[in-house]
Design a protein around this motif. Structure first.
Motif, short mmCIF file in Angstrom:
data_model
loop_
_atom_site.label_atom_id
_atom_site.label_comp_id
_atom_site.label_asym_id
_atom_site.label_seq_id
_atom_site.Cartn_x
_atom_site.Cartn_y
_atom_site.Cartn_z
N GLN A 100 0.83 -1.20 0.00
CA GLN A 100 0.00 0.00 0.00
C GLN A 100 0.87 1.26 0.00
OE1 GLN A 100 -2.58 0.42 3.42
NE2 GLN A 100 -3.81 2.01 2.45
N ALA A 101 1.93 1.25 0.80
CA ALA A 101 2.83 2.40 0.85
C ALA A 101 3.55 2.61 -0.48
CB ALA A 101 3.85 2.22 1.98
N VAL A 102 4.00 1.52 -1.09
CA VAL A 102 4.71 1.62 -2.36
C VAL A 102 3.77 2.09 -3.47
CG1 VAL A 102 5.89 0.27 -4.15
CG2 VAL A 102 6.49 -0.06 -1.75
N GLU A 103 2.55 1.57 -3.49
CA GLU A 103 1.59 1.99 -4.50
C GLU A 103 1.26 3.47 -4.36
OE1 GLU A 103 -1.64 -0.70 -3.94
OE2 GLU A 103 -0.50 -2.43 -4.65
N HIS A 104 1.15 3.92 -3.11
CA HIS A 104 0.91 5.34 -2.86
C HIS A 104 2.08 6.18 -3.37
CE1 HIS A 104 1.14 9.01 -0.27
NE2 HIS A 104 -0.14 9.07 -0.57
N GLY A 105 3.30 5.68 -3.17
CA GLY A 105 4.48 6.39 -3.65
C GLY A 105 4.49 6.50 -5.17
N PHE A 106 4.14 5.42 -5.86
CA PHE A 106 4.12 5.46 -7.32
C PHE A 106 2.99 6.35 -7.84
CE2 PHE A 106 6.92 1.68 -7.28
CZ PHE A 106 7.87 2.15 -8.18
N ASP A 107 1.88 6.40 -7.13
CA ASP A 107 0.81 7.34 -7.51
C ASP A 107 1.34 8.77 -7.46
OD1 ASP A 107 -1.03 5.35 -7.93
OD2 ASP A 107 -1.99 5.54 -5.96
N ARG A 108 2.09 9.07 -6.42
CA ARG A 108 2.67 10.41 -6.28
C ARG A 108 3.68 10.67 -7.39
NH1 ARG A 108 5.33 12.63 -0.61
NH2 ARG A 108 6.52 14.37 -1.47
N ASP A 162 3.70 9.33 -10.38
CA ASP A 162 2.95 9.50 -11.63
C ASP A 162 2.37 10.90 -11.74
OD1 ASP A 162 3.50 6.92 -12.40
OD2 ASP A 162 1.60 6.09 -11.70
N ARG A 163 1.83 11.41 -10.63
CA ARG A 163 1.27 12.77 -10.66
C ARG A 163 2.36 13.79 -10.93
NH1 ARG A 163 -1.62 10.82 -6.14
NH2 ARG A 163 -0.25 11.92 -4.70
N SER A 164 3.53 13.58 -10.35
CA SER A 164 4.64 14.51 -10.57
C SER A 164 5.08 14.48 -12.02
CB SER A 164 5.82 14.13 -9.65
OG SER A 164 6.94 14.94 -9.92
N ASP A 165 5.17 13.28 -12.61
CA ASP A 165 5.56 13.16 -14.01
C ASP A 165 4.57 13.85 -14.93
OD1 ASP A 165 7.79 11.72 -13.31
OD2 ASP A 165 6.93 9.75 -13.77
N LYS A 166 3.27 13.68 -14.65
CA LYS A 166 2.25 14.31 -15.47
C LYS A 166 2.30 15.83 -15.34
CE LYS A 166 -0.94 10.37 -15.33
NZ LYS A 166 -2.21 9.84 -14.78
N ALA A 167 2.55 16.32 -14.13
CA ALA A 167 2.64 17.77 -13.92
C ALA A 167 3.83 18.34 -14.68
CB ALA A 167 2.76 18.08 -12.43
N GLN A 168 4.96 17.64 -14.67
CA GLN A 168 6.12 18.10 -15.41
C GLN A 168 5.85 18.10 -16.91
OE1 GLN A 168 9.50 15.74 -14.24
NE2 GLN A 168 9.52 16.52 -12.16
N ALA A 169 5.14 17.08 -17.38
CA ALA A 169 4.80 17.02 -18.81
C ALA A 169 3.89 18.18 -19.20
CB ALA A 169 4.14 15.69 -19.13
N ARG A 170 2.91 18.49 -18.33
CA ARG A 170 2.01 19.61 -18.61
C ARG A 170 2.77 20.92 -18.61
NH1 ARG A 170 -1.56 16.74 -15.16
NH2 ARG A 170 -0.97 18.06 -13.40
N ALA A 171 3.72 21.07 -17.68
CA ALA A 171 4.51 22.29 -17.62
C ALA A 171 5.35 22.47 -18.87
CB ALA A 171 5.39 22.28 -16.37
N SER A 172 5.97 21.38 -19.33
CA SER A 172 6.80 21.46 -20.54
C SER A 172 5.95 21.81 -21.75
CB SER A 172 7.51 20.12 -20.77
OG SER A 172 8.39 19.83 -19.71
N GLU A 173 4.79 21.18 -21.86
CA GLU A 173 3.90 21.46 -22.99
C GLU A 173 3.41 22.90 -22.97
OE1 GLU A 173 -0.35 19.83 -24.84
OE2 GLU A 173 0.56 18.83 -23.12
N ALA A 174 3.05 23.39 -21.77
CA ALA A 174 2.57 24.77 -21.65
C ALA A 174 3.67 25.76 -22.00
CB ALA A 174 2.08 25.01 -20.21
N GLU A 175 4.89 25.49 -21.56
CA GLU A 175 6.01 26.40 -21.86
C GLU A 175 6.26 26.46 -23.36
OE1 GLU A 175 8.27 29.32 -21.26
OE2 GLU A 175 7.47 28.35 -19.47
#
Length: 219
Positions: free
Chosen positions: A112-120, A122-135
């Motif tokens: 459960q702890a590891v899955e929660h970590g990977f969820d976090r 994944d969210r960070s990766d998606k946010a970085q991708a959105r930031a790069s696309e927006a820039e």
């Protein structure tokens, strides 16, 4: 799930062996390290979750966590504590750990702890991708159009933006229309989502707060 890497850092061989077995049989790829110093020798760390013991000789888990922060490594850290050491766990969480588990732990607790970590992660990766696309999208704007979008992202009205930039409110409206066209959006909210993803409008509220009114003169 073979690309899901867990970096397991613990000086206790029994823990490394049992935790590795739990994770590998659940589809994770596990890399083990017998000490914090050994772990930190890896300069190009593959993305993944870090399962980090707190009490280790030479260099404890909190020191390892601090070293990771100094390097700019933002992978999720799951801290393993023993002896009911809640205060250390709290400190680790303040340092940015995504979770902590107490030894001895059950398989379900670990997963459960590891899955929660990977969820976090994944969210960070998606946010970085959105930031790069927006820039990239903002590269289509002229410097003045970007200034106008910055003002809009800070919640400023056209009149204030014009005053700050030394242009008329009407010129601000023209730049604003150009921004909408170049970003290919139909509403201001869509333009602002792109601006926020690129980091515009992040000045502190103190910089945009209205100036206090001077006291009224006595009549």
């Amino acid at each position: 799930m073979t690309d899901r890497i867990v970096h397991l850092v613990d000086d206790d061989e029994a823990i490394r062996r049992s935790a590795s077995f739990m994770l590998k049989t659940s589809g994770y790829l596990v890399k083990t390290y017998a000490s914090g110093a050994e772990f930190l020798k890896v300069r190009e760390l593959p993305p993944g979750c870090i399962l980090l013991d707190v009490r280790m000789p030479e260099m404890d888990g909190l020191e390892v966590q601090q070293a990771l922060r100094d390097r700019g490594t933002t992978y999720p850290v799951i801290v393993m504590t023993g002896h009911g050491d809640v205060s250390v766990a709290v400190q680790a969480m303040k340092f940015g750990a995504s979770d902590f588990i107490e030894k001895p732990f059950e398989r379900a607790t670990l997963l459960q702890a590891v899955e929660h970590g990977f969820d976090r992660l994944d969210r960070s990766d998606k946010a970085q991708a959105r930031a790069s696309e927006a820039e990239i999208m903002l590269h289509a704007l002229t410097p003045r159009e970007r200034d106008v979008l910055e003002g809009l992202a800070r919640g400023l009205p056209n009149k204030t933006i014009g005053y700050d930039l030394g242009i008329s409110p009407r010129t601000v409206e023209i730049h604003r229309a150009n921004v909408m066209t170049k970003l290919k959006v139909a509403s201001l909210s869509e333009a602002l989502r792109i601006a926020f993803a690129a980091g515009l409008g992040e000045e502190s509220a103190s910089n945009t707060a209205p100036m206090p009114m001077p006291p009224l003169a006595s009549r």
